[in-house]
Design an enzyme around this catalytic site. Structure first.
Site, PDB file in Angstrom:
ATOM      1  N   THR A  42       0.853  -1.190   0.000  1.00 27.75           N
ATOM      2  CA  THR A  42       0.000   0.000   0.000  1.00 27.75           C
ATOM      3  C   THR A  42       0.890   1.240   0.000  1.00 27.75           C
ATOM      4  OG1 THR A  42      -1.669  -1.169   1.297  1.00 27.75           O
ATOM      5  CG2 THR A  42      -1.857   1.227   1.182  1.00 27.75           C
ATOM      6  N   LYS A  50      -7.347   1.966  -2.649  1.00 27.19           N
ATOM      7  CA  LYS A  50      -6.913   1.348  -1.384  1.00 27.19           C
ATOM      8  C   LYS A  50      -6.892   2.389  -0.257  1.00 27.19           C
ATOM      9  CE  LYS A  50      -5.013  -1.291   1.644  1.00 27.19           C
ATOM     10  NZ  LYS A  50      -5.893  -2.142   2.428  1.00 27.19           N
TER      11      LYS A  50
END
Ligand code: NAP
Length: 286
Positions: free
Chosen positions: A96, A171
């Protein structure tokens, strides 16, 4: 037969790579701290000496490391991904990170005739172990299609979101909401129990109504026990909030809640909970 590499064997990477090996795929692994390769080697994986070594030996290499600094280091650093990519080999970064980091990696990989896909995931340690992650991808579509067989072993769903940066944004949006939900939940639990309510009954009432959520159910039990075994490290949630707030600045989108929640998670990191599960933010709140 397609050969796969996997860089980064932390909580998530270890479980994801294990699912590829267990599926019978040819997998070469690397981790900065080499000892973490042992469980994968025991399952039948090969060990690579460096990110460059792995990428050069594999058709598709996945990466799952902490944050933008780590993602850049394994790519641009000495013996990094860039030194081994080429010949249209694929690099899939599942960490991420922010959209800018993903784009700079994509540009460097493309400039060396490699193909790049960003593929951050939604889901934590247990879904990683069970192969039920939600995989958010963007970038090279031919690589998305070629990596589908591996995605099917790691996730219950994978989708393609277009240009590099869009999966990072998706995300961050999801985790920004999750961080806010967790902070509000912990404040509610702290307020309720201080006010003499029974914690189990608060959870029961929440579970019966419109704000019921699997997260409140699972993490609620941890809050009651005061134990926070790590599925999703608190420091990574703070990183995601920081990146979301920064995206809000870039897009001129006010994020009053997320900014406040980021401060709560920063405080929890400073209070020594960085490596605990993100639900340990309760300790900083109560
Ligand atoms: P983790 O357990 O903390 O593992 C981090 C991994 O990154 C380790 O393999 C670590 O290597 C490596 N690393 C860190 N800095 C590095 C550097 N400078 N160079 C090379 N390797 C480096 O984290 P995780 O929970 O697996 O999370 C990994 C990523 O997935 C993060 O971006 C996180 O936000 C995201 N994510 C996590 C979850 C979750 O529930 N845990 C869910 C979805 C997404 P060492 O072993 O040598 O330290």
């Amino acid at each position: 037969m397609t050969t796969y590499g996997f860089l980064g064997l932390g909580i998530m990477g270890n479980a994801m790579a294990a699912n590829l090996v267990k599926a019978g795929f040819d997998v070469t692994v690397w981790n900065r701290t080499p000892a973490k390769c042992a469980p994968l080697l025991a399952l039948g994986a090969r060990q690579g000496l460096s990110p460059c070594d792995v990428v050069a030996a594999c058709d598709i290499t996945f990466a799952m490391v902490s944050d933008p600094t780590a993602a850049r280091e394994i790519c641009f650093g000495p013996d990094g991904v860039l030194a081994g990519i080429g010949d249209s080999r694929g690099y899939v970064d599942m960490s991420t990170v922010d959209d800018g980091t993903a784009r700079s990696i994509m540009q460097a990989v493309s400039a060396r005739n490699g193909r790049f896909l960003e593929a951050p995931v939604s889901g934590t340690k247990k879904p990683a172990e069970d192969g039920t992650l939600i995989i958010l991808t963007a970038g090279d579509q031919s690589l998305y299609e070629q990596a589908a067989a591996a995605f099917e072993k790691m996730g219950k769903m994978h989708l393609y979101l277009g240009e590099v940066g869009q999966a990072a944004r998706m995300k961050l949006v999801v985790n920004m909401i999750m961080g806010g939900m967790m902070a509000a939940f912990c404040e509610g639990m702290a307020l309720g129990t201080k006010g003499g309510l029974d914690g189990s009954q608060i959870l029961e009432v929440i579970a019966a109504g419109a704000i019921a959520s699997p997260m409140f159910k699972g993490k609620g039990a941890m809050l009651l026990q005061g134990e926070f075994p790590t599925s999703f490290p608190l420091k990574h949630m703070q990183k995601d909030l920081r990146l979301a707030v920064s995206l809000g600045e870039a897009l001129a989108q006010p994020l009053h809640c997320a900014a406040a929640v980021n401060e709560i998670f920063k405080q929890a990191c400073a209070a020594g909970h960085a490596d605990a599960d993100f639900s340990a933010v309760f300790e900083a709140i109560r």
